[in-house]
Design an enzyme around this catalytic site. Structure first.
Site, PDB file in Angstrom:
ATOM      1  N   SER A  70      57.676  12.486   7.173  1.00  0.00           N
ATOM      2  CA  SER A  70      58.048  13.726   7.702  1.00  0.00           C
ATOM      3  C   SER A  70      58.938  13.749   8.977  1.00  0.00           C
ATOM      4  O   SER A  70      59.188  14.640   9.530  1.00  0.00           O
ATOM      5  CB  SER A  70      56.786  14.605   7.809  1.00  0.00           C
ATOM      6  N   LYS A  73      61.930  15.489   9.432  1.00  0.00           N
ATOM      7  CA  LYS A  73      61.879  16.925   9.904  1.00  0.00           C
ATOM      8  C   LYS A  73      62.511  17.192  11.237  1.00  0.00           C
ATOM      9  O   LYS A  73      63.158  18.035  11.695  1.00  0.00           O
ATOM     10  CB  LYS A  73      60.642  17.478   9.870  1.00  0.00           C
ATOM     11  N   SER A 132      53.990  20.307  10.045  1.00  0.00           N
ATOM     12  CA  SER A 132      54.671  19.610   9.511  1.00  0.00           C
ATOM     13  C   SER A 132      55.070  20.368   7.939  1.00  0.00           C
ATOM     14  O   SER A 132      55.066  19.563   7.051  1.00  0.00           O
ATOM     15  CB  SER A 132      54.304  18.343   8.978  1.00  0.00           C
ATOM     16  N   LYS A 248      57.082  13.596  16.542  1.00  0.00           N
ATOM     17  CA  LYS A 248      56.706  14.040  15.224  1.00  0.00           C
ATOM     18  C   LYS A 248      56.142  12.842  14.477  1.00  0.00           C
ATOM     19  O   LYS A 248      56.490  11.846  14.701  1.00  0.00           O
ATOM     20  CB  LYS A 248      58.269  14.365  14.573  1.00  0.00           C
TER      21      LYS A 248
END
Length: 297
Positions: A70, A73, A132, A248
């Site tokens: 993820s 992203k 997320s 992140k």
């Protein structure tokens, strides 16, 4: 004669003192160097740089292509924020396809968006980066891609992700998804991901979102009423590591446990990435070690 002897004693004392200082100095340097011992991390790859100067501070397989989970992203948000005439308050109607996507993909994390709700682009960025949400990623790709069908718009958006990577001069990065749930061709490197994050951090909206621990967002329901969405950030460095400003987390069967991180102390910002760590606890420990090291360099 007494004065001469006393003078000699004084000179001797100065020489002894100077010698002691020199000796202390000689031993101080190695002691300081010992505190800067290169850290060992469990992650397969790692990279840290000074965000102000772009100077590399730590590398481990920094240019090895690995699955990103993820952390993909970050680029999703970066592409959205670079759109011309972007209106962060424009509303997107949540489609059934977005929630179906979550159901169909076991590893898809969710912002729990409700079909029919009208959610602003700004709110979707929170839903993308804090819990997320793969559903939020899908909604953004659908809105900001070009084409007459949803599939065409998603393909277009992923194309923008790749063209952005190329414009940043990244030769070891490729995306085949908007959220990291790829089909075998979604990869980057610790160095490239760090550069993507550094680029994204130039946008004030991105900086605001990724340093947020939790948020309560009021969204419009299908019937014209409203509901509140509560989202917490998966990045547990926020609140546990002094100076953390983002960025992140990521995980997946192939990606293992990933983390792109950034912190500022005394005016110095370090930013970096660990990919394919062995657990949530270890990726956090890896990141803390690398930031500690980066601040001392």
């Amino acid at each position: 004669m007494k004065n001469g002897i006393n003078g000699m004693r004084r000179v001797s004392a100065v020489l002894v003192t100077t010698g002691a200082v020199l000796a202390a100095g000689a031993f101080a340097a190695p002691a300081q160097a010992a505190t800067l011992k290169t850290p060992t991390i469990t992650a397969k790859g790692g990279f840290v740089m000074n965000n102000g100067t772009a100077k590399s501070l730590f590398t481990k397989a920094a240019d090895t292509r690995l699955s990103t989970g993820s952390t993909t992203k970050i680029m999703t948000a970066r592409v959205v924020l670079a759109q011309p005439n972007l209106n962060l308050d424009s509303k997107v109607t949540i489609q059934k396809a977005y929630s179906d996507y979550i159901v169909d993909n076991n590893w898809a994390s969710s912002a729990r968006l409700i079909v029919g709700d009208k959610v602003t682009v700004r709110q979707l960025l929170y839903g993308l980066m804090l819990p997320s949400g793969c559903d939020a990623a899908y909604a953004l790709a659908d809105k900001f891609g070009s084409g007459s069908t949803r599939a065409a718009r998603v393909k277009s958006f992923i194309g923008k992700m790749n063209s952005t990577a190329q414009s940043l001069g990244l030769k070891n990065t490729h995306f085949d998804s908007f959220d990291g749930i790829g089909k075998g061709a979604n990869y980057s490197t610790p160095r490239d991901l760090t550069k993507i994050a550094s680029s994204a951090m130039k946008y004030s909206t991105f900086r605001t979102v990724v340093k947020t621990k939790s948020t309560k967002q009021k969204v419009t329901t299908k019937s014209g009423g409203y509901r509140y969405m509560n989202w917490s950030n998966t990045n547990n460095l926020l609140g546990s590591y002094s100076g953390t400003i983002g960025v992140k987390t990521g995980s997946g069967p192939e990606a293992k446990y990933c983390l792109v991180f950034a912190a500022t102390r005394s005016g110095k910002t370090v930013i970096g990435t660990v990919l394919a760590s062995s657990s949530v606890a270890n990726r956090t420990a890896d990141a803390k070690k690398l930031m500690d090291y980066g601040f001392k360099k």
